[in-house]
Design a protein around this motif. Structure first.
Motif, PDB file in Angstrom:
ATOM      1  N   ILE C  89       0.817  -1.006   0.419  1.00 10.49           N
ATOM      2  CA  ILE C  89      -0.500  -0.212  -0.023  1.00 10.49           C
ATOM      3  C   ILE C  89       0.785   1.406   0.198  1.00 10.49           C
ATOM      4  CG2 ILE C  89      -1.188   0.698   1.319  1.00 10.49           C
ATOM      5  CD1 ILE C  89      -3.398  -0.993   1.830  1.00 10.49           C
ATOM      6  N   PHE C 147       0.643  -4.823  -7.472  1.00 12.15           N
ATOM      7  CA  PHE C 147      -0.532  -5.859  -7.079  1.00 12.15           C
ATOM      8  C   PHE C 147      -0.115  -6.945  -6.300  1.00 12.15           C
ATOM      9  CE2 PHE C 147      -1.403  -1.166  -8.736  1.00 12.15           C
ATOM     10  CZ  PHE C 147      -2.112  -0.231  -7.937  1.00 12.15           C
ATOM     11  N   HIS C 155      -3.507  -8.807   0.836  1.00 13.18           N
ATOM     12  CA  HIS C 155      -3.193  -7.063   1.678  1.00 13.18           C
ATOM     13  C   HIS C 155      -4.732  -6.451   0.293  1.00 13.18           C
ATOM     14  CE1 HIS C 155       0.470  -7.138   3.286  1.00 13.18           C
ATOM     15  NE2 HIS C 155       0.147  -7.866   3.668  1.00 13.18           N
ATOM     16  N   PHE C 156      -4.534  -7.181  -0.759  1.00 14.97           N
ATOM     17  CA  PHE C 156      -5.500  -6.765  -1.935  1.00 14.97           C
ATOM     18  C   PHE C 156      -6.439  -7.815  -3.120  1.00 14.97           C
ATOM     19  CE2 PHE C 156      -1.657  -3.770  -3.463  1.00 14.97           C
ATOM     20  CZ  PHE C 156      -2.239  -2.795  -2.922  1.00 14.97           C
ATOM     21  N   ARG C 157      -7.314  -7.694  -3.068  1.00 17.13           N
ATOM     22  CA  ARG C 157      -8.347  -8.897  -3.286  1.00 17.13           C
ATOM     23  C   ARG C 157      -8.496  -8.470  -4.681  1.00 17.13           C
ATOM     24  NH1 ARG C 157     -14.213  -5.649  -1.953  1.00 17.13           N
ATOM     25  NH2 ARG C 157     -14.871  -7.370  -2.579  1.00 17.13           N
TER      26      ARG C 157
ATOM     27  N   ARG D 202     -15.660  -2.586  -6.641  1.00 18.99           N
ATOM     28  CA  ARG D 202     -15.241  -3.486  -5.813  1.00 18.99           C
ATOM     29  C   ARG D 202     -14.344  -2.707  -5.022  1.00 18.99           C
ATOM     30  NH1 ARG D 202     -14.668  -9.132  -7.741  1.00 18.99           N
ATOM     31  NH2 ARG D 202     -14.297  -9.287  -5.637  1.00 18.99           N
ATOM     32  N   GLY D 203     -14.225  -2.701  -4.066  1.00 13.00           N
ATOM     33  CA  GLY D 203     -12.305  -1.853  -2.891  1.00 13.00           C
ATOM     34  C   GLY D 203     -11.507  -2.789  -3.487  1.00 13.00           C
ATOM     35  N   LEU D 204     -10.430  -2.443  -3.493  1.00 17.99           N
ATOM     36  CA  LEU D 204      -8.916  -3.163  -3.581  1.00 17.99           C
ATOM     37  C   LEU D 204      -8.713  -3.639  -2.459  1.00 17.99           C
ATOM     38  CD1 LEU D 204      -7.254  -4.331  -5.707  1.00 17.99           C
ATOM     39  CD2 LEU D 204      -5.329  -2.353  -5.186  1.00 17.99           C
ATOM     40  N   ILE D 205      -9.233  -2.604  -1.732  1.00 16.29           N
ATOM     41  CA  ILE D 205      -9.021  -3.263   0.172  1.00 16.29           C
ATOM     42  C   ILE D 205     -10.070  -3.708   0.670  1.00 16.29           C
ATOM     43  CG2 ILE D 205      -8.216  -2.698   2.268  1.00 16.29           C
ATOM     44  CD1 ILE D 205      -6.259  -0.882   0.467  1.00 16.29           C
ATOM     45  N   ASN D 206     -10.010  -4.785   1.433  1.00 17.36           N
ATOM     46  CA  ASN D 206     -11.277  -4.990   2.342  1.00 17.36           C
ATOM     47  C   ASN D 206     -11.661  -4.507   3.132  1.00 17.36           C
ATOM     48  OD1 ASN D 206     -12.866  -7.441   1.619  1.00 17.36           O
ATOM     49  ND2 ASN D 206     -10.684  -8.695   1.670  1.00 17.36           N
TER      50      ASN D 206
END
Lengths: 207, 207, 207, 207
Positions: C89, C147, C155-157, D202-206
DNA sequence: GATGAATGAGTTTTCATTCAT
DNA sequence: GATGAATGAAAACTCATTCAT
């Protein structure tokens, strides 16, 4: 040559083209290909450079057109006088006389013509050389046929190949023209063609 | 030619000069005056451009020196072979043979030599023309003297002025050289000089 | 970059080259490739045109060198800041901040860079396009790896391919830069990178 | 667009104008502003150059008209599809799909459009820039209103200014279009708009 | 004394624009 | 009103020559 049957526009264009070529001829004759700029030609012809390029794709093509048309004009003038006689000896006399006349009217052009046809020129990149030489040899062959015929008829002795005799005669004339060009007073081109032809006709050595 | 009596420095310089001229000759022969740059010559001779300019005031002078020395070398080679015979006919034969040999060894140079001596060249602005032509005529006069002598001795008929005969013979040879240059296979320069000389010696027309 | 170990001459040359490129950059940035002449560049760099051509074969090559070196400089500056953080991040934050800084110092250059990397340019014939795009994608791949790593670490979806996320983020930054370039007052580039990153990080739609 | 109420002459002129612009578009798309000549355009449109100048003051204005009309056409096509849905999410989906379709049909034009709207182009001296950008922002505002409405209705979280979201979405689509343009096989523009929209939605981060 | 980098005038060519027909 | 021939300014690029090192 025959402008008839052309639209006014087309005739006009032809005239313009001639004017450009005339200007170019004068300049090239005087200074050679590399010492003449397109701007100079345009100025002399009283056109804008852009107009020059409308008529000729580039300098090289302008030059090529000039030389080719020039050679054709000369060769045509020379061969036509040959046709005007029946006797082969007379034909050769006509040839020598015509050579004199053609260049007497175009003395400034003589250098240019020689530079290209006989001078092993480097002026223009490629292609011209080949094309102009082919035309020269076609022309020589037509002169050679006079010798050939004269031999067949028994008027001429077969002292060399007809083609070589043609080249020899032409080169002989050129030498005299060159001498004349260099020193018109001292070495005038003989009015009597036999002065030149005797070098071929009469043997240097008594048989 | 004779380097004796010169300081080391002077001899050194002479050698350099020759190297430059040799490089220039090769390039000019191949591409013509206007398509060769001073940098190219310098690079080929392995000197800096500045050094070139130490030896020759400018490109024109370099070219002129080259052509003049070249002509001298050729003319000397040709006249020397004349001297090697007593009989005038043999002298002319030697001339034709020498012409062949001189250029056989220097075929690439032939074009350059012709362009300048016979081609009514425009390569270089002015001056060269005059000087090179003078040398050419001096050379022609020495060839003319052979005809002159032959006539005086009664070996040759006086079919034309000796000087014109000299020019005629040279031009005849040049024609054959040019044909040879253009198409070596088709038009080889005759090994037997009489093939060429017969055009002069024997009359085309039966007396 | 490292000028050490170079001769004085070589260093001097490098400096000259930089001066030329700097002048060219300023002009191209302001007016675009086709509206800048070599004379203009030479004048601005305070050299003669000829000197320009000693350093760059032609205008195209000068332009290409400029763009490629520019892109490399930017990409290096951007990737190096990524390396300065451990957390993914934070790496992305650094990226956005660096993007701002790199172009804040080079605002005039921004347009040129965009025109070439993102603008589907027609400026320069061929080759540049390909080369510059390849570099751009190499650069994107290095951003994509951030990414990628973030995803692997959980950490990332995985909302999209890492490569597409890289392109998306870069394009997002570019949009903000472009807005800024157009109206610096009205649309300042946010100092806080999260203003931009939130568009990626936070979902527009409540999961 | 509405040709009614016009004299025959006026309608005729409108048609001609379209033909000229169509020819120009094709050429500019293929080769870029500076590599297309007015003669080329005239020839392709089958008019004389003079006629071209009757319709457009100069090349710049012709280009400007072209780009402006092109942009209007695209923007109209895009905004109209937005209107075809009620739900904001569906509107955005329509937008992405329309973007794909508009350019799939006009792939060659894509580069031109990008060069001008996004590429910070230098093609044309001045003025165009301003006008085309204004139109672009007017268009962005209409896209922004979708986000705005979605937020007001509580469908969207307020993760950024609606206007910036609009720019972000458009720029996102453009990135995918550019990738597609460069490598159609490797990076096809997704048929399912959610592939792109998820990056926003959608958020990259939860959380 | 040699070097070769720098110079800039001069060349060919293109093309936007005008205007007589 | 349409035409397209003519224009000439401007561009890219070369190369003979000079001169500081």
């Amino acid at each position: 040559m025959a402008d008839e049957g052309l639209s006014r526009r087309a005739r006009e264009n032809l005239r313009r083209r001639e004017e450009m070529l005339a200007a170019a001829l004068e300049l090239f004759s005087e200074k050679g290909y590399h010492n003449v700029s397109m701007h100079e030609i345009a100025a002399k012809a009283e056109f804008a450079v852009g107009t020059l390029y409308k008529f000729f794709r580039n300098k090289e093509e302008l030059y090529k057109s000039l030389i080719v048309e020039l050679a054709d004009r000369f060769h045509e003038a020379l061969t036509s006088t040959i046709r005007e006689a029946d006797d082969e000896i007379e034909q050769l006399r006509n040839y020598v006389k015509a050579k004199r006349e053609v260049f007497a009217e175009n003395i400034s052009v003589l250098r240019l013509y020689f530079a290209e046809t006989r001078g092993a020129s480097f002026n223009v990149k490629a292609g011209l050389d080949r094309e102009i030489r082919e035309r020269y040899h076609r022309f020589m062959r037509s002169l050679a046929s006079v010798f050939e015929r004269g031999m067949r008829k028994g008027h001429f002795r077969r002292i060399a190949e007809p083609y070589y005799l043609a080249v020899a005669l032409d080169s002989l004339c050129n030498s005299f023209l060159l001498l004349w060009l260099e020193a018109p007073e001292e070495h005038p081109f003989p009015e009597n063609p036999d002065v030149i032809l005797d070098i071929l006709f009469r043997g240097l050595i008594n048989a």
